[in-house]
Design an enzyme around this catalytic site. Sequence first.
Site, PDB file in Angstrom:
ATOM      1  N   THR A 241       0.584  -1.200   0.080  1.00 21.32           N
ATOM      2  CA  THR A 241       0.069  -0.017   0.097  1.00 21.32           C
ATOM      3  C   THR A 241       0.913   1.242   0.072  1.00 21.32           C
ATOM      4  OG1 THR A 241      -0.134  -0.496   2.291  1.00 21.32           O
ATOM      5  CG2 THR A 241      -1.954  -1.111   1.235  1.00 21.32           C
ATOM      6  N   ASP A 242       0.171   2.479  -0.064  1.00 20.29           N
ATOM      7  CA  ASP A 242       0.838   3.730  -0.283  1.00 20.29           C
ATOM      8  C   ASP A 242       0.722   4.409   0.981  1.00 20.29           C
ATOM      9  OD1 ASP A 242       0.978   3.440  -2.931  1.00 20.29           O
ATOM     10  OD2 ASP A 242      -1.134   3.808  -3.227  1.00 20.29           O
TER      11      ASP A 242
ATOM     12  N   SER B 276       1.267   8.801   5.020  1.00 15.53           N
ATOM     13  CA  SER B 276       0.506   8.635   3.767  1.00 15.53           C
ATOM     14  C   SER B 276       1.684   9.012   2.650  1.00 15.53           C
ATOM     15  CB  SER B 276      -0.578   9.868   3.709  1.00 15.53           C
ATOM     16  OG  SER B 276      -0.904   9.826   2.122  1.00 15.53           O
ATOM     17  N   ARG B 277       1.995   7.914   1.915  1.00 19.43           N
ATOM     18  CA  ARG B 277       3.067   8.197   1.065  1.00 19.43           C
ATOM     19  C   ARG B 277       2.775   9.094  -0.122  1.00 19.43           C
ATOM     20  NH1 ARG B 277       3.788   2.091   1.625  1.00 19.43           N
ATOM     21  NH2 ARG B 277       4.833   2.040   3.799  1.00 19.43           N
ATOM     22  N   VAL B 278       1.523   9.546  -0.282  1.00 17.08           N
ATOM     23  CA  VAL B 278       1.124  10.589  -1.188  1.00 17.08           C
ATOM     24  C   VAL B 278       1.538  11.966  -0.640  1.00 17.08           C
ATOM     25  CG1 VAL B 278      -0.666  11.465  -2.606  1.00 17.08           C
ATOM     26  CG2 VAL B 278      -0.197   9.006  -2.344  1.00 17.08           C
TER      27      VAL B 278
END
Length: 523
Positions: free
Chosen positions: A353-354, A379-381
């Site tokens: 997941t991101d 959150s990698r965004v």
Amino acid sequence: MDSSTIEKIIKEIGNIAPAHEGEHVGRVVAVGDGVVAIDGLSKAVMSEVLIFEEGKGKKLAGAMEDQAELLGLVLNLEEDGVRATILGDTSRVSEGMTVKSTGKILSVPSSEEFLGRVVNALGEPIDGKGPFKKTTLMPIERQAAGVIDRKSVSVPLATGTKAIDAMIPIGRGQRELIIGDRGTGKTTVAIDAIINQKYEPEETRPICIYVAIGQKESKTARISQQLREQGAMEYTIIVDAPASAPAALQYLAPFAGVAIGEYFMDKGRDVLIVYDDLSKQAVAYRQLSLLLRRPPGREAYPGDVFYLHSRLLERACRLSEEKGGGSITALPIIETQEGDVSGYIPTNVISITDGQMFLVTDLFNKGIKPAIDVGISVSRVGSAAQTKAMKGVAGGIKLELAQFRELEAFMQFASDLDKATADRIESGRRMVEVLKQKNGAPIPLEKQVAALYAAGKAFFINAPVNKVTEVEKQYIDFLDGQYSKTLAAIKKTGQLSDDTKAELNKAMEEFKLAHAELFSVGK
């Protein structure tokens, strides 16, 4: 006989179609626990649908006349036959039964008619509202979109939960894991995100799909009722494979959910899909694999359990404009044991997941809900999936909370602390209160921005800690009544202009003057 007559006869012979086409059949040689061994079917392919032919005229004991065809799914190709799982009532299958190959890969129907409905893992309605009239078949297994066909995640997907939208934002096309022990509020966070989509304009509102895997039917019925009461069911589809369903259907349910979602994504729509929960899907897949005599690996899971989840979650993405610009946002849920995130399945899904939200029992027991541990959630965004307004007010919150958690241990020695440390602790305690939220009550983005802007301006510092939530609620109600144009401007532009900030500052002063008693107790 003249040549024209001969030609006519030859033409008629050529037009004759054979009355029967060749069929590819096999025979059940062993059956048990929902899995069958089949002799023959040498041309079968993986994930092919089979039809069990029941008794050629004589029905099995207890079988009803109007029962639907009994289907199977090929999962093992072996030298002397195939092994398949039964998709339905296993008691209807017996040794010696004929099995017919269909030559089709398993697909589920999907259409606009699915909105507001509850279906099973095969896309069949189970809510008693009748069959679907017109549907499109979508393959259960489909290759995920390639890198060239994708677009970077940049459009926010508001969840209505302040702690998430401010610190671990989710964008359309992202995969954000919700992880935590049993009873920490994982499903609540996901359901609130679905309910919050009612605040989105209809043309940009995501279609929501809730996939219940191995859940109690009472829980799914309660969620369905909650969504109906909140007016969220009209854009939601529930895919239900309860704990009482065969392992095969629990394994297939998430794939059915994403296949239904891809129908809408292909039309350029946005989709939000919740998998509740993938731990149970992994257990169902382990059960099937062991019955299929596949070699067990770590914790008796099959070697391809990582691939099971990766090929599912990779199908969540944001498509490029050339491909229609649709998206699927996935919120997979994983249950941990005693907070152990280093388990096999949790680490697998974390790596796919991101980003992830950790929900912690300690915070939940302290009454901090949602019980999100901000320190290890990510959150990698990141801020790419935030509006400018939210980015502006959320900047320092994560740091402030992290510092507060460090200093929390010293709170019992408050008399010995210097003023700067004491002030930071007091400010942190109020920030924790501001981020608390009730179940089933998502907050629109513009109201979140207003509340967090006020918190950042030390608006709540003179309110007693136990009254902060009440003060915040009254303040937002005040803004709703007196400064609705300011909130509307934040919603429309997604920005905090200087004029808007001035309006909010003015609103805070007015509210303090009008409600001086709420701020009179001090620290």
